[in-house]
Scaffold this active site. Sequence first.
Site, PDB file in Angstrom:
ATOM      1  CD  GLU A 163      -3.262  -0.870   2.054  1.00  0.00           C
ATOM      2  OE1 GLU A 163      -3.040   0.000   2.798  1.00  0.00           O
ATOM      3  OE2 GLU A 163      -4.114  -1.782   2.011  1.00  0.00           O
ATOM      4  CD  GLU A 357      -3.424  -6.135   3.866  1.00  0.00           C
ATOM      5  OE1 GLU A 357      -4.306  -5.530   4.154  1.00  0.00           O
ATOM      6  OE2 GLU A 357      -2.031  -5.812   3.698  1.00  0.00           O
TER       7      GLU A 357
END
Length: 452
Positions: A163, A357
């Site tokens: 991220e 995720e």
Amino acid sequence: MGFRKDFIWGAATAAYQIEGAAFEDGKGLSVWDTYSNTPGKVFGNHTGNVADDHYHRFREDVALMAKLGIRNYRFSLSWPRILPEGTGEVNPKGIAFYNALIDELVAHGIRPFVTLFHWDYPQALENRGAWLNPESPKWFEAYAEVVAKAFGDRVKDFIPFNEPQCFLGLGYQIGRMAPGVQRVDAEVVPMVHNALKAHGLAVQALRRLVPDCRVGYAPCGGPGIPATDSLEDIEAARKAYFNVPEQAWVFSVPVWSDPVLLGTYPQELLDRLGKYLPRGWEDDLEHIIHQKLDFYGQNIYNGDVYRAAENPQGWEKVEYPAGHPKTAYNWPVTPEALYWGPRFLYERYKTPIIITENGLSCHDAVSLDGAVHDPNREDFLHRYLLAYRRAAEDGVDVRGYFQWSFMDNFEWGNGYGERFGIVYVDYATQKRTPKDSAYWYKTVMESNGENL
Ligand code: NOJ
């Protein structure tokens, strides 16, 4: 039809969120050590100093993973545990810890997926300007080389960044996560560029030193979900998903993925902020940043609904109706995100997809019977996986899925206030209790998703 036979089922964690041992065995400080130990920054002034104490309990944790049928484990390395100053001298005890963890995983038949950087940036490098320093790509490259040489004999799956939207956007633009500073676009743009260069150099280093490795990515960004199945609404959702917003531009998908996978910056970014890119950026794109990846990993938790609109951009957001289901974290429950996200990403980047995720926080507690009943998690994962399977059946090349998270852990600014695990952790005693969802997920993995 369903998931491919060799579909990768797993669970994920990250170093700072579980390891603890923040000041032990020669580990250097990370920006998260500094930030969480500064009063008022994190919910309840929680820190990752002890976290799940995984550093001392990893053997127990790996054994539990094996018992729960986990065959693939995504975890991150703490950069300052390996290189206390971020660059230069290697900490042998840091290497020894990860060697022992990797050996333990391999001995239990669990395939390691290693994230190199999941937000715990070395404080020593932060003090030298972090991603704003033109040397910063080289620092990350050197770290990737250490990782490749130390672990590349057993680790074949690497994810350089987790991220990037968040460590840059929340860390340096909004200032809501470590190191918690607010910089202007004239600084954030070169930081993004340097981070992308770092990524490219790391991919090259990993391939050079571990020729048989696979390299992916784990950016984020909530997918656009079309309000209806009409072609117009699908196009509206696609456009919204790959839009570069004026304010929150750092959080968009194309700013981080177009350069890597298409070798270009989105035109909107160039038009608005191109003037801040460092000299030679075109060359960097061509020779360093643009890197073919073996899999496009994406973290997906929820998405936003869009429909076609008669306005210049051609789309508008549709708000969720009152009472729409939400998680304990107040995130909307939107299973369709796991259909449209992979589909749009695959169409644009033409790279096999892995969900790196997906999961949710629930109000989990140990019940009187000693178990942790989490039907909401089971239902959530079930719905999302059905949507993901539909993507597979519609021809999207989906290769894997990592549930977030293997165990409850330090949820950044929210400290221990959110529980994302399929294993419950009592932080006072460090006792682990698999939640009902862990046993359910085991059956899903065993049946390759056929029982959904
Ligand atoms: C994204 C991050 O990668 C992870 O560290 C975090 O805990 C989860 N999402 C949940 O917010």
